[in-house]
Design an enzyme around this catalytic site. Structure first.
Site, PDB file in Angstrom:
ATOM      1  N   LYS A 272       0.842  -1.205   0.000  1.00  0.00           N
ATOM      2  CA  LYS A 272       0.000   0.000   0.000  1.00  0.00           C
ATOM      3  C   LYS A 272       0.873   1.248   0.000  1.00  0.00           C
ATOM      4  CE  LYS A 272      -3.861  -1.830   2.779  1.00  0.00           C
ATOM      5  NZ  LYS A 272      -4.933  -1.683   1.795  1.00  0.00           N
ATOM      6  N   ARG A 351     -10.458 -11.274   1.722  1.00  0.00           N
ATOM      7  CA  ARG A 351     -11.365 -12.286   1.154  1.00  0.00           C
ATOM      8  C   ARG A 351     -10.722 -13.670   1.178  1.00  0.00           C
ATOM      9  NH1 ARG A 351     -11.743  -8.846  -4.225  1.00  0.00           N
ATOM     10  NH2 ARG A 351     -11.323  -7.273  -2.640  1.00  0.00           N
TER      11      ARG A 351
HETATM   12  N1  BES Z   1      -8.134  -3.802   4.454  1.00  0.00           N
HETATM   13  C1  BES Z   1      -8.257  -3.370   3.107  1.00  0.00           C
HETATM   14  C2  BES Z   1      -9.551  -2.601   2.846  1.00  0.00           C
HETATM   15  C3  BES Z   1      -9.629  -1.231   3.445  1.00  0.00           C
HETATM   16  C4  BES Z   1      -9.096  -0.150   2.790  1.00  0.00           C
HETATM   17  C5  BES Z   1     -10.298  -1.045   4.628  1.00  0.00           C
HETATM   18  C6  BES Z   1      -9.222   1.108   3.342  1.00  0.00           C
HETATM   19  C7  BES Z   1     -10.432   0.212   5.169  1.00  0.00           C
HETATM   20  C8  BES Z   1      -9.894   1.296   4.530  1.00  0.00           C
HETATM   21  C9  BES Z   1      -8.265  -4.556   2.172  1.00  0.00           C
HETATM   22  O1  BES Z   1      -7.476  -5.615   2.576  1.00  0.00           O
HETATM   23  C10 BES Z   1      -7.742  -4.089   0.863  1.00  0.00           C
HETATM   24  O2  BES Z   1      -6.613  -3.684   0.821  1.00  0.00           O
HETATM   25  N2  BES Z   1      -8.556  -4.147  -0.178  1.00  0.00           N
HETATM   26  C11 BES Z   1      -8.167  -3.688  -1.460  1.00  0.00           C
HETATM   27  C12 BES Z   1      -8.726  -4.627  -2.489  1.00  0.00           C
HETATM   28  C13 BES Z   1      -8.252  -4.340  -3.878  1.00  0.00           C
HETATM   29  C14 BES Z   1      -6.780  -4.646  -4.001  1.00  0.00           C
HETATM   30  C15 BES Z   1      -9.044  -5.190  -4.831  1.00  0.00           C
HETATM   31  C16 BES Z   1      -8.727  -2.290  -1.644  1.00  0.00           C
HETATM   32  O3  BES Z   1      -9.846  -2.042  -1.233  1.00  0.00           O
HETATM   33  O4  BES Z   1      -8.007  -1.442  -2.174  1.00  0.00           O
HETATM   34 MN    MN Z   2      -5.463  -5.361   1.972  1.00  0.00          MN
END
Ligand code: BES
Ligand code: MN
Ligand code: ZN
Length: 499
Positions: A272, A351
């Site tokens: 990230k 997921r």
């Molecule tokens: N934990 C994150 C989702 C999240 C993001 C929660 C911001 C709260 C605030 C999750 O694991 C994630 O990173 N999801 C990705 C999925 C994407 C790569 C398809 C996302 O939402 O960017």
């Molecule tokens: Mn994630």
């Protein structure tokens, strides 16, 4: 906080502050000695606007040295959430003023909010607003804890019933605050094995059964998803299983609660951006909602069986991490083979761990599954940080969750799980892929989870936006909100078999 109840007037209470709720442009009345002053302030600085607060000295005219006037806004616009927020603000005001004993008058004329509801809501707000995360810092103002609150209900109210509501609400909100406290703890303090310790301790205290599958158990039993996600961290992943048996029929099928608990989510190899990455310590809040809900359910002795499954891991990049392009095989449960996943982004890890946890839960033949997770940033884009996403395969179950949300103020909104989105997670090399791009990201994530539940009635709550707050809100301090604890407990209260 000690909560007392009485049918006597709040104005007669020997306490530090009397809280009076007032609608807009309403004359607040008090004892004759105070009446003149109350008239003057309600003519001028206090108009009873929603969120308005005015703390007054009573100069010996009342047993209590202070009166706190709390605006409820226009009577026609009044609802339960306005009351909850007003009491949240009032509680924080009392604390900041160092007033640690208070009495609040519950009016008989709160439209749409009969006394039993008002009691519940005031207790919720006062207890939620009293929580703050103070483990690593001495609060720098002279804020005190609100040590006692006297609820003064209209004459003629059944006090026994009121006291039951108070006790029940206290149990539930304390469970939410328990989930908030662990949620606020950072990744260096809470990692998967620490969560397992919390679960074991809870099980000891509440008479639950707790089984923890550590890394070697996960390997033996084929939890390929959870292992892959946890593979980059020196803190090994854990599958935490809690069982509560409250049903009079010991053989009754449980309701399964499944939670995502990433104690930290850096994104892994698909790292990230550094911006706000610290907030990913909150990526465990779904799992904590499950822990909190089980705690309250056990303390309340709800008459049903509950299976809690928490998938705990830390998602970090390292030489041992899983990587984009990997194909991992989920836990198979009673199926012939586990679902295979093509990993396109190591950051879509929630997921993957939930897939294993859902497959595990399903093997126990639950009557319904509710999962809760900080699953997608897309949910924050779609619904913002006030309302959680709700998806699933069973209209009746979703309706129950929506009804519960109306009562607790933890709002949810349905998103459609349509075939077009199911098609988006098809993979060329495996059963499914773990990302389908940014479009409809919350829905494609739910389509992924659906692969693991079969035809078990299932609902999915995406709390990515609601699990924590970065600003103070009415009854929430900054940090974890405990979103889901009250909602799930409310859903499970008066539970009946789905038709
Ligand atoms: N934990 C994150 C989702 C999240 C993001 C929660 C911001 C709260 C605030 C999750 O694991 C994630 O990173 N999801 C990705 C999925 C994407 C790569 C398809 C996302 O939402 O960017
Ligand atoms: Mn994630
Ligand atoms: Zn995550």
């Amino acid at each position: 906080m000690k909560i007392n109840t009485t049918t006597a007037s709040a104005l007669a209470q020997p306490t530090l502050a009397v809280v009076l709720l007032a609608f807009e442009k309403e004359q607040v009345s008090g004892p004759s000695g105070l009446q003149g002053m109350l008239r003057r302030v309600t003519d001028k600085e206090f108009k009873g606007a929603n969120k308005q607060l005015l703390l007054l000295h009573t100069a010996g005219k009342l047993a209590a040295p202070r009166v706190l006037l709390v605006g409820l806004g226009k009577r026609q616009k009044f609802n339960a959430e306005i009351l909850r927020r007003a009491m949240g603000l009032a509680t924080r005001k009392l604390r900041r003023a160092g007033l640690d004993h208070a009495a609040v008058q519950i009016r008989a004329d709160l439209d749409g909010c009969p006394t039993p509801d008002a009691v519940r809501i005031l207790v919720e707000a006062a207890l939620l607003a009293s929580y703050e995360f103070a483990r690593f810092k001495v609060p720098d103002d002279n804020a005190t804890e609100l040590k006692s609150l006297t609820l003064c209900v209209p004459a003629g109210t059944d006090l026994r019933a009121v006291r039951q509501i108070v006790a029940r609400t206290q149990t539930i909100v304390e469970a939410a605050n328990y989930a908030r406290e662990i949620g606020n703890l950072p990744g260096n303090v809470v990692f998967p094995s620490v969560l397992a310790d919390y679960a074991r301790q809870l099980a000891r205290e509440e008479g639950l059964k707790c089984t923890v599958l550590n890394k070697s158990a996960l390997e033996k039993q084929g939890f390929g998803g959870l292992l892959a996600v946890g593979s980059g961290s020196s803190h090994e992943p854990q599958l935490i299983v809690l069982e509560y048996r409250g049903s009079p029929d010991p053989g009754a099928q449980p309701v399964a609660l499944v939670g995502k608990a990433l104690t930290f989510d850096s994104g892994g190899i698909t790292l990230k951006h550094g911006d706000k990455m610290d907030e990913m310590k909150f990526d465990k809040c779904g799992g904590l909602a499950v822990l909190g809900a089980l705690r309250a359910a056990a303390q309340l002795k709800l008459p049903l069986n509950i299976l809690g499954v928490i998938a705990a891991a830390e998602n970090l990049p390292s030489a041992t991490s899983y990587r984009p392009g990997d194909v991992v095989t989920s836990y198979k449960g009673r199926e012939k083979r586990g679902v295979t996943i093509e990993v396109l982004s190591t950051d879509a890890e929630g997921r993957i761990v939930l897939g294993d946890a859902l497959a595990y839960a399903r093997e126990r033949k639950p009557q319904a599954i509710i999962d809760i997770a900080t699953l997608t940033g897309a949910c924050v884009i779609a619904l913002g940080s006030f309302i959680a996403g709700l998806l699933g395969n069973n209209e009746q179950l979703q309706e129950r969750i929506r009804d519960a949300a109306d009562r607790t103020g933890e709002r949810v909104w349905p998103l459609p799980l349509a075939d077009d989105y199911r098609d988006r997670i098809k993979s060329d090399v495996a059963d499914i892929k773990n990302t389908a791009g940014r479009e409809g990201g919350t829905i494609t994530a739910a389509a992924f989870l659906e692969k693991y539940v079969g035809d078990t009635p299932w609902a999915h709550i995406d709390i990515a936006g609601t699990a924590w707050t970065t600003e103070e809100r009415h009854y929430y301090a900054k940090g974890a909100t405990g979103f889901g604890v009250r909602l799930i407990v409310e859903t499970l209260s008066n539970w009946s078999t789905l038709k």
